[in-house]
Design a protein around this motif. Sequence first.
Motif, short mmCIF file in Angstrom:
data_model
loop_
_atom_site.label_atom_id
_atom_site.label_comp_id
_atom_site.label_asym_id
_atom_site.label_seq_id
_atom_site.Cartn_x
_atom_site.Cartn_y
_atom_site.Cartn_z
N ASN A 106 0.86 -1.22 -0.15
CA ASN A 106 0.03 -0.01 0.05
C ASN A 106 0.75 1.33 -0.09
OD1 ASN A 106 -2.59 -1.29 0.07
ND2 ASN A 106 -2.22 -1.69 2.31
N GLU A 107 2.20 0.99 0.19
CA GLU A 107 2.98 2.19 0.25
C GLU A 107 4.28 2.47 -0.69
OE1 GLU A 107 2.44 4.77 2.40
OE2 GLU A 107 0.75 3.86 3.58
N ALA A 108 4.70 1.14 -0.88
CA ALA A 108 5.92 1.37 -1.84
C ALA A 108 5.50 1.84 -3.18
CB ALA A 108 6.49 -0.13 -1.83
N PRO A 109 6.52 2.27 -3.89
CA PRO A 109 6.36 2.87 -5.09
C PRO A 109 6.38 1.61 -6.37
CG PRO A 109 8.49 3.34 -4.57
CD PRO A 109 7.80 2.85 -3.26
N VAL A 110 5.88 1.80 -7.25
CA VAL A 110 5.82 0.74 -8.34
C VAL A 110 7.23 0.22 -8.98
CG1 VAL A 110 5.93 2.30 -10.42
CG2 VAL A 110 4.64 -0.09 -10.49
N GLU A 111 8.30 1.25 -8.78
CA GLU A 111 9.52 0.80 -8.97
C GLU A 111 9.98 -0.18 -8.03
OE1 GLU A 111 8.67 4.91 -10.53
OE2 GLU A 111 8.60 4.05 -8.68
N LEU A 112 9.61 -0.53 -6.90
CA LEU A 112 9.93 -1.40 -6.10
C LEU A 112 8.98 -2.58 -6.04
CD1 LEU A 112 12.08 -2.14 -3.90
CD2 LEU A 112 10.60 -1.13 -1.99
N ILE A 113 8.02 -2.66 -6.24
CA ILE A 113 6.68 -3.52 -6.27
C ILE A 113 7.15 -4.29 -7.62
CG2 ILE A 113 4.34 -3.91 -6.70
CD1 ILE A 113 3.79 -1.83 -4.90
N ARG A 114 7.43 -3.64 -8.75
CA ARG A 114 7.57 -4.21 -10.15
C ARG A 114 8.62 -5.39 -10.10
NH1 ARG A 114 8.92 -0.24 -12.92
NH2 ARG A 114 6.49 0.31 -13.75
N PRO A 115 9.84 -5.07 -9.76
CA PRO A 115 10.79 -6.37 -9.60
C PRO A 115 10.33 -7.13 -8.63
CG PRO A 115 11.69 -4.12 -8.48
CD PRO A 115 10.45 -3.74 -9.32
N ALA A 116 9.93 -7.04 -7.61
CA ALA A 116 9.55 -8.04 -6.71
C ALA A 116 8.30 -9.05 -7.26
CB ALA A 116 8.98 -7.59 -5.23
N MET A 117 7.37 -8.30 -8.02
CA MET A 117 6.47 -9.09 -8.64
C MET A 117 7.18 -9.86 -9.73
SD MET A 117 3.22 -9.81 -8.17
CE MET A 117 2.62 -8.55 -6.96
N GLN A 118 8.11 -9.42 -10.44
CA GLN A 118 8.52 -10.28 -11.42
C GLN A 118 9.21 -11.38 -10.88
OE1 GLN A 118 11.14 -7.26 -13.28
NE2 GLN A 118 9.47 -6.70 -14.71
N ALA A 124 5.90 -18.51 -9.98
CA ALA A 124 4.50 -18.82 -9.90
C ALA A 124 4.35 -19.03 -11.40
CB ALA A 124 3.78 -17.72 -9.53
N GLY A 125 4.96 -18.91 -12.47
CA GLY A 125 4.83 -19.16 -14.05
C GLY A 125 3.98 -17.85 -14.69
N PHE A 126 4.12 -16.81 -14.18
CA PHE A 126 3.83 -15.77 -15.37
C PHE A 126 4.95 -14.85 -15.55
CE2 PHE A 126 2.78 -14.52 -10.98
CZ PHE A 126 2.99 -13.06 -10.97
N ASP A 127 4.76 -14.22 -16.86
CA ASP A 127 6.05 -13.21 -17.47
C ASP A 127 6.15 -12.11 -16.96
OD1 ASP A 127 4.36 -11.81 -18.82
OD2 ASP A 127 4.29 -13.13 -20.55
N ALA A 128 7.34 -11.56 -17.25
CA ALA A 128 7.84 -10.10 -16.74
C ALA A 128 6.83 -9.12 -17.17
CB ALA A 128 9.02 -9.62 -17.21
N PHE A 129 5.95 -9.17 -18.38
CA PHE A 129 5.13 -8.35 -19.01
C PHE A 129 4.00 -8.24 -17.96
CE2 PHE A 129 1.38 -7.27 -21.66
CZ PHE A 129 1.82 -5.89 -22.05
N ASP A 130 3.31 -9.49 -17.82
CA ASP A 130 2.16 -9.53 -16.68
C ASP A 130 2.50 -8.90 -15.39
OD1 ASP A 130 0.65 -10.63 -18.79
OD2 ASP A 130 1.04 -12.83 -18.22
N ALA A 131 3.78 -9.43 -14.86
CA ALA A 131 4.09 -8.86 -13.76
C ALA A 131 4.07 -7.25 -13.53
CB ALA A 131 5.42 -9.38 -13.13
#
Length: 274
Positions: A106-118, A124-131
């Motif tokens: 709820n607080e972190a910027p997308v620049e931090l959430i994006r690599p963690a989600m990738q 989990a089996g989904f690609d970097a674009f979906d992440a």
Amino acid sequence: MKMRRTRRARGYVMLTVLWMGLGLFLSASAFLVTQRQSALGARAEVEAARAVDLARSGLNVAMADLGRLTETGPKSPRDGRPTTIAMAEGQVTYRIFDEAGKIDINEAPVELIRPAMQAVGQRAGFDAFDASNIAEAIVANRGQQERTLYQILSDAGLGPRAAEIAMESFTAYNFSRQVNPRTAPVNVLAVIPGLGPGDVEDIISRRRLGQPMPRLGTASIWLAELEGPSFTIVSDATMAGGARARMVALVATEGLSFRGGLTRYEILNVRIER
């Protein structure tokens, strides 16, 4: 002739008695087996309940450990490393996870959430674009309503397995844009922009030895050595007879009590696993 009939009748009677005796023996045996199984089942239930009580005792010890403000007593690590203690009926191993060591969704910027989600996507089996799309959707949908971490991840499109994996790196109880390098799990440190594998190894080594953190350069904007205010406690109990139970609790700072130098914690939620 009469004597033969008498002997035959006696043989029938004896055979009947034997069959009746066998039937009674089998009935009694079945009854005893049923009673034994019932007794074993009741004993197992009692042992399971005692294991839960033992796990609850471990949770209380961990909360007391968490609340210790002075350095005179033992203090367990806050990065999930186990602490094992022997109790009267068995032993308890508890682990404390600092929620400040995770990325606050709820607080972190997308620049931090994006690599963690990738990184989650790789497992989990989904690609970097979906992440990347999931990370942007999470940030775009903030503040709509109060939701649990699992609900936020599910609403962003993660399935149950992916959401469980993501919950190892994300939290809704850090309340900060930064993460604590002293308590962050390796999978979180590995996705911090500006930290390489050597930096991650250095951080892990230093905090195990109680040494100061290294100079983190550009990565320092994502990191802050601040614990809490929320922690997850996992208490695993093992009875002497083998029964086991696990208690998982999320606790948060409730207020300060200067009597005895302890910090009080409120249990936000708890679940029991057997």
